[in-house]
Structure formats: C-alpha cells, structure tokens
Write an enzyme that holds these catalytic residues in place. Structure first.
Site, PDB file in Angstrom:
ATOM      1  N   HIS B 214       0.805  -1.214   0.000  1.00 34.60           N
ATOM      2  CA  HIS B 214       0.000   0.000   0.000  1.00 34.60           C
ATOM      3  C   HIS B 214       0.838   1.264   0.000  1.00 34.60           C
ATOM      4  O   HIS B 214       0.363   2.336  -0.365  1.00 34.60           O
ATOM      5  CB  HIS B 214      -0.971  -0.028   1.192  1.00 34.60           C
ATOM      6  CG  HIS B 214      -2.100  -0.973   0.943  1.00 34.60           C
ATOM      7  ND1 HIS B 214      -3.297  -0.914   1.610  1.00 34.60           N
ATOM      8  CD2 HIS B 214      -2.226  -1.994   0.075  1.00 34.60           C
ATOM      9  CE1 HIS B 214      -4.108  -1.866   1.157  1.00 34.60           C
ATOM     10  NE2 HIS B 214      -3.463  -2.539   0.242  1.00 34.60           N
ATOM     11  N   SER B 218      -0.039  -1.063  -6.185  1.00 30.92           N
ATOM     12  CA  SER B 218       0.255  -2.188  -7.066  1.00 30.92           C
ATOM     13  C   SER B 218       1.082  -1.743  -8.263  1.00 30.92           C
ATOM     14  O   SER B 218       0.904  -0.632  -8.763  1.00 30.92           O
ATOM     15  CB  SER B 218      -1.050  -2.788  -7.587  1.00 30.92           C
ATOM     16  OG  SER B 218      -1.782  -3.362  -6.544  1.00 30.92           O
ATOM     17  N   ASP B 243     -11.892  -9.763  -8.387  1.00 36.85           N
ATOM     18  CA  ASP B 243     -11.307 -10.834  -7.578  1.00 36.85           C
ATOM     19  C   ASP B 243     -12.332 -11.932  -7.291  1.00 36.85           C
ATOM     20  O   ASP B 243     -11.982 -13.116  -7.219  1.00 36.85           O
ATOM     21  CB  ASP B 243     -10.767 -10.270  -6.256  1.00 36.85           C
ATOM     22  CG  ASP B 243      -9.435  -9.551  -6.457  1.00 36.85           C
ATOM     23  OD1 ASP B 243      -8.840  -9.705  -7.537  1.00 36.85           O
ATOM     24  OD2 ASP B 243      -8.994  -8.837  -5.533  1.00 36.85           O
ATOM     25  N   GLU B 286       5.579 -34.020  -2.301  1.00 39.49           N
ATOM     26  CA  GLU B 286       4.416 -33.444  -2.952  1.00 39.49           C
ATOM     27  C   GLU B 286       4.884 -32.636  -4.164  1.00 39.49           C
ATOM     28  O   GLU B 286       6.003 -32.126  -4.192  1.00 39.49           O
ATOM     29  CB  GLU B 286       3.693 -32.512  -1.985  1.00 39.49           C
ATOM     30  CG  GLU B 286       3.112 -33.208  -0.780  1.00 39.49           C
ATOM     31  CD  GLU B 286       1.857 -33.988  -1.130  1.00 39.49           C
ATOM     32  OE1 GLU B 286       0.752 -33.460  -0.978  1.00 39.49           O
ATOM     33  OE2 GLU B 286       2.003 -35.144  -1.576  1.00 39.49           O
TER      34      GLU B 286
END
Ligand code: HEM
Ligand code: FES
Lengths: 180, 416
Positions: B214, B218, B243, B286
């Site tokens: 912030h 962005s 979003d 994994e």
C-alpha cells in the site's frame, strides 16, 4: 551538559556506562532465559534411557541377516559368508570415499553389525533379505537416491558421504551381543 | 481518515471511537486507488489470501478431531475420513487446498517476475513475499507429516536429515529437531504444534506484505508508475468484483479435485501407516516441492546439494539488484521475454525431473536444468538488462487505456 550531569571527572559519561552495563546484563539474561526453551526440544531423559538392546545370534544362519531396533533405529546384524568377508578384507581401504578397514569395522569377521540408516538422508537401505537388491558391491543398496554399500557396509558409490555407522556393541557370550 | 460518511448511527458511533470502517475503506475499499489496467494475473494475490483463510478454517476444524500421537495419529485421520460428520470434506478440502494454495502462489511469483514487481521501490514487498513462501513450505511439510503414513514418515526423515549435512553440529541439530534419535513421537507432536502456529505467523507476514504494497500501490502490466488520479480506479467495487470472478474459477477447480479426484495429488503409500523399519521403494515429495528436490539431487555431494537447494531460494532475494533493466515490465523487453519463457520451461522441467528416479538420462537433465536456473538469475538477468534495448514505453497508464495513440514522441521522451 553541566559537570553535574556528567558525574565527576571526564572520560565515559556515567549515564553511557550505565546504559551499556544494563544492556549487557539484559542480553545475557535474555540468552539465559532462552536456553531452557531451546533445550526442552532435545531428547528427553526417558528417550536417552533406551540405551541398549541384547540380541541372540544363535538362530542366524550363515548368509542371513536380521534387523533389530536400537534407540528407534534399525540395526543390521549379518552373519557373513566367507566370500563376503574375503571381498571386504581384500578391498584396499585407502581407495574408498570413507576409508576404513574391514578389520576395524568387524573385529569378529563373521558378524557385521551396522546401524541400518543411510548416511545420505536417512532411508533404510535394501539388502537385508536375499531377494532384495544389494547394489553393485554386494552389500546394501539405498533406493532413495542410489547409494551402494559393500559387504562391510562401506559407501562405494552414490551421494551418501560416509560408511554405515558401526554402533558400540559387546559380545556377552559367543552367541549373544549387546548393542549400545 | 475520519471524513467517512456513515448513515447508520451505530456504525457512526463505532467509527468515532475506533475508525475501523474508514481503515478498511482505505485499505481495500473505495478509497484505495489501484491502477486501472490490472489484468487477471493480478487476481492471484487476493486468491492466495483467501486460500490461507480457508486452510486455517478447515485446519482448526480438523484439529478438533486429530490426535497428535505416533500410535494414534493415523487412525484418528482415518476416523476423520469415516466417522466425523463431513470429516472427509474437511480433510480433502485441506489437503487439496494446500496444493492449490501453492499453485496460486507460484503463479503470483511468476507474475511478479514477468512484470518486474520486485524492482524499485518494491524490494521489501518482494522479500516479504518470499518469506511467506518459505513459511508456507515449512507449514505444508509439517502438515504432510501429521497423517503419519509411510510418505509422512519418510518425507520427515529425508527432509530433517538435510540438516545432518551441516559440518560438526549437524547431527546435534537434527536430534534436537527430532527430540530423539529418529523421527518419532516427539517429532510428530512438535510438528503439530508448529503446524498450528506457522499459519498465524504467515498472517502476520501477509500484513507486512500488504503494508509495503500500500505504500507504493500495485505494479501494473505496463510497469510504469501511477502519475495521478486519472491512472487509477477505486479498489472497491472494481477489483473486489474482479477478484470474486477469480475466486469462482478457483473454487470450481478446487471442488473438481475435492469431489472428483481427491487423491490425485496425493500418494497412495500415505494410506499405509508409518513403518520406521521400511522405506517405500520410491519416495517423492508433494508436487510443489519437486523442482527443489530435483536441484537437491542434481549435486552429487550431500552438503553441496543442500547448499545449492538453499541458494535456489536465496537467489530470489537478490533479483531486485541482479535485474539491471531500466524498465519493469517484460512486455517491453523483447530479449528478456525469451529468457523468461525459458525460465518457466526450466522450472517445469525441474519439476518433472524431481518426480523421476535419479537414474540414467534424468541425472544429466537435472544437472543441466539446475545449471540453467542459476545462469538465468546470475548471468542473464544482469547482462540482458545491460544490452537489451527496451521497446517504447507509454507515457502513462491512462493513455493506452483510454485508447489514445501512444505517440512515438511521447514514448521517446519517457524516462521510465
Ligand atoms: C498455511 C496454511 C496451511 C497449509 C499449507 C497446510 C497444509 C497441510 C497439509 C499439506 C496437510 C496434510 C494433508 C493430508 O495429506 O492429509 C495438513 C494436515 C493437517 N493440518 Fe494443515 N495446513 C495449513 C494450516 C493449518 C492450520 C491453521 C491448522 C490448525 C489449526 C491445520 C491443521 C491440520 C491438521 C489437524 C492436519 C492433519 C489432518 C490431515 O492430515 O488432514 N492446518 N495441513
Ligand atoms: S537416503 Fe540413501 S541415498 Fe539418499
């Protein structure tokens, strides 16, 4: 600043000295307080107490191996054949990645006692049963990342840096051994 | 901050004493200006945050039924699967959610790499992202140990044994981690404790990550700075709704796995209870750890492998300074774009190598791919940045968005 604030005389002002001294005591105190937290994660007394295991070697025929558990780890006990002993002793130790003579590893040549944990990342090597792969040197083979051990449990090929560990053990009688 | 117009007197009462509504509005609401040109690659940050919340929610419910003891853990997980109401759903959601969380974060990281989001002034933002990534790996690793199946046990053994590579003190550190001489009950219980703790540490790191975000807002697909209000739109409602669209797609994929292929990303051996006396014939981590596993195995020395694997993550901390290009976005970098594509291929290839037994041709491919990975960051990043001539960059964010032609003159005099 006046002389009164400095205390008497020149050199390090008294306040600076007090700050450094207090800070040092605080750091030492904090470190001392952290230690019990850290040490509480180490193996506890009852874990440490599982110190030894006794094994009867009578039923193990030549060319056979058994696996026993000692401190939670597998221990390989192999009744070696004459061939395996000859192979292990004929190898020139100086040429090995982790040089060690078979005589040091197995004073009683018939019996080889090893911690069955690959010295690479801790898998259990194959080779205890006759049907399992024994690797290119006739001892054990670790399938995890391909380490080959010989008939003395010494590392010959692959990523493992060291020989299979020989634990402390004593023969109580001809056919009875105490590990640990 | 307190000029917020609230109609509801109750909310006004609260706002006057604790300005929480304006705080939210300034953080992710109508008062938070975001570049107007963000594309769908910018969805993955908030998606990662939602995935974290879902892991915590399902994890807390699982913890109410799970028993952290070497003799009981496996059975307690089976009981969750068979007896606990919707236990199967919680567990499959948690296990597949972890996988998709990593997928989302990997995409988020590559987004940052492509658009130069790590460059000035977002270096600390990038660092906090990497710290979150490392914490996630630790959390997922310890979570995978909890069901106490064969893969759990041997993954725990192999990974903790990495520390034995440290000269002199390695064995001591490893036994300290284990609380014994092998992976055992003390290890399981402390992993459970930490598996519960670390997600909340991640939440803290996420706050710092967002705080840094912030500060300079962005980045965007053009990689140029916000020059004024004409370049931005309010986060709410524009990006909140965008979003949500992404979240819908994410949930479709997640439920596809949970309901139709819940064990697709798992390993059948983990349904065999842990046996400390027998290693499974073929152990693989994994999928989200495979590239790192391949790097570990590429180096034919134990300590060397561990160092190089650690370096493969540490090098990412240095790229704000390794990248010497004047422009952020790879969109305007005709040469580097190819290197970026090669890097993606290289990482996927490392993942494939990590799943194969280390034999024959795979050893060679693994070594070359590892070498290329480091060449990319240490050699190509600085040198391409020096020699490449970037394409003309638009003057501002709103110009191309509003359809105005990007004048060659404007692009020519643009300094960044
Ligand atoms: C960053 C967030 C998290 C990640 C990536 C994560 C990952 C995992 C993974 C991969 C497993 C193994 C799943 C399996 O194969 O069965 C697991 C199990 C487990 N996790 Fe988490 N987890 C997270 C947060 C949490 C939280 C916050 C809690 C509890 C408060 C929790 C509680 C559990 C429990 C009880 C298990 C064992 C049951 C099971 O195996 O399903 N997790 N976790
Ligand atoms: S653990 Fe045996 S070769 Fe890696």
């Amino acid at each position: 600043m006046t002389a009164a604030e400095h205390g008497h005389g020149g050199g390090m002002p008294r306040r600076d000295f007090l700050i450094v001294a207090t800070g040092t005591v605080a750091v030492v105190g904090a470190a001392a307080a952290v230690w019990p937290l850290v040490d509480s994660m180490n193996p506890a007394s009852d874990t440490l107490a599982l110190a030894s295991t006794e094994v009867d070697l009578g039923p193990i025929a030549e060319g056979q191996s058994i696996t026993v558990q000692w401190r939670g780890k597998p221990v390989f006990i192999r009744h070696r054949t004459a061939d395996e002993i000859k192979q292990a002793r004929a190898t020139d130790a100086a040429t090995l990645p982790d040089p060690m003579r078979d005589e040091e590893r197995a004073p009683n040549a018939k019996w080889l006692v090893l911690v069955g944990v690959c010295t690479h990342l801790g898998c259990i090597p194959l080779g205890q049963k006759n049907a399992e792969p024994k690797g290119e040197f006739g001892g054990w083979f670790c399938p995890c990342h391909g380490s080959h051990y010989d008939t003395s449990g010494r590392i010959r090929k692959g990523p493992a840096p060291a020989n299979l560990e020989v634990p402390k053990y004593t023969f109580l009688t001809d056919t009875k051994v105490r590990i640990g | 901050m307190s000029e917020m117009q609230l109609k509801n007197p109750m909310l006004r009462w609260i706002e006057y004493r604790l300005p929480i509504f304006s705080f939210i509005d300034h953080s992710v609401g109508s008062q938070y200006p975001a570049p107007k040109n963000l594309n769908y690659w910018w969805n993955f940050g908030s998606l990662a945050g939602i995935a974290l919340v879902m892991q915590i929610a399902t994890g807390i419910m699982l913890a109410m039924h799970y028993t952290p003891h070497a003799d009981m853990a496996f059975d307690s997980v089976e009981r969750i699967m068979r007896e606990v109401n919707y236990g199967w759903l919680l567990r499959y959601f948690h296990a597949n959610g972890a996988s998709l969380f990593f997928l989302v974060v990997y995409i988020h990281i590559f987004r940052g790499l492509y658009y130069g989001s790590y460059k000035y002034p977002r270096e600390l933002l990038w660092w906090f992202g990497l710290i979150i990534f490392v914490l996630m790996m630790a959390t997922a690793f310890m979570g995978y140990v909890l069901p106490w199946g064969q893969m759990s046990y041997w993954a725990a053994t192999v990974i903790t044994n990495l520390f034995t590579a440290i000269p002199w003190i390695g064995v001591g550190i490893t036994e300290w981690l284990w609380g014994g001489f092998t992976v055992g009950n003390p290890t399981l219980v402390r992993f459970y404790s930490l598996h519960y703790l670390l997600p909340f540490v991640i939440v803290g790191a996420v706050f710092l990550h967002l705080w840094a975000l912030h500060q300079h807002k962005s980045n965007n697909p053009l990689g140029i700075d916000i020059k004024g209000p004409q370049d931005t739109i309010p986060f709410h409602p524009y990006y909140t709704y965008k979003d949500l669209v992404g979240l819908g797609v994410f949930l479709v994929v997640l439920f596809g796995f949970v309901f139709y292929h819940p064990n697709y990303m798992g390993h059948p051996d983990n349904y065999i209870p842990a046996n400390p006396l027998q290693t499974p014939a073929h152990i693989v981590p994994e999928w989200y750890f495979l590239p790192f596993y391949a790097i570990l195995r590429a180096i034919p020395s134990k300590l060397g492998g561990v160092i190089v694997m650690a370096a493969s993550i540490l090098v990412l901390f240095l790229i704000p300074w390794l990248d010497t290009s004047r422009v952020r976005s790879t969109k305007f970098r005709p040469v580097y774009r190819w290197f970026f594509i090669f890097l993606v291929i290289d990482v996927v290839l490392l993942g494939i190598v990590g799943a194969k037994p280390p034999e024959g041709i795979w050893i060679l491919i693994g070594r070359l791919a590892t070498l290329y990975y480091f060449l990319h960051f240490i050699i190509f990043m600085p040198f391409v940045g020096w020699f490449e001539r970037p394409l003309p960059i638009p003057d501002s964010i709103h110009q191309p968005v509003l359809g105005a032609a990007v004048g060659a003159a404007a692009a020519g005099e643009n300094k960044r």
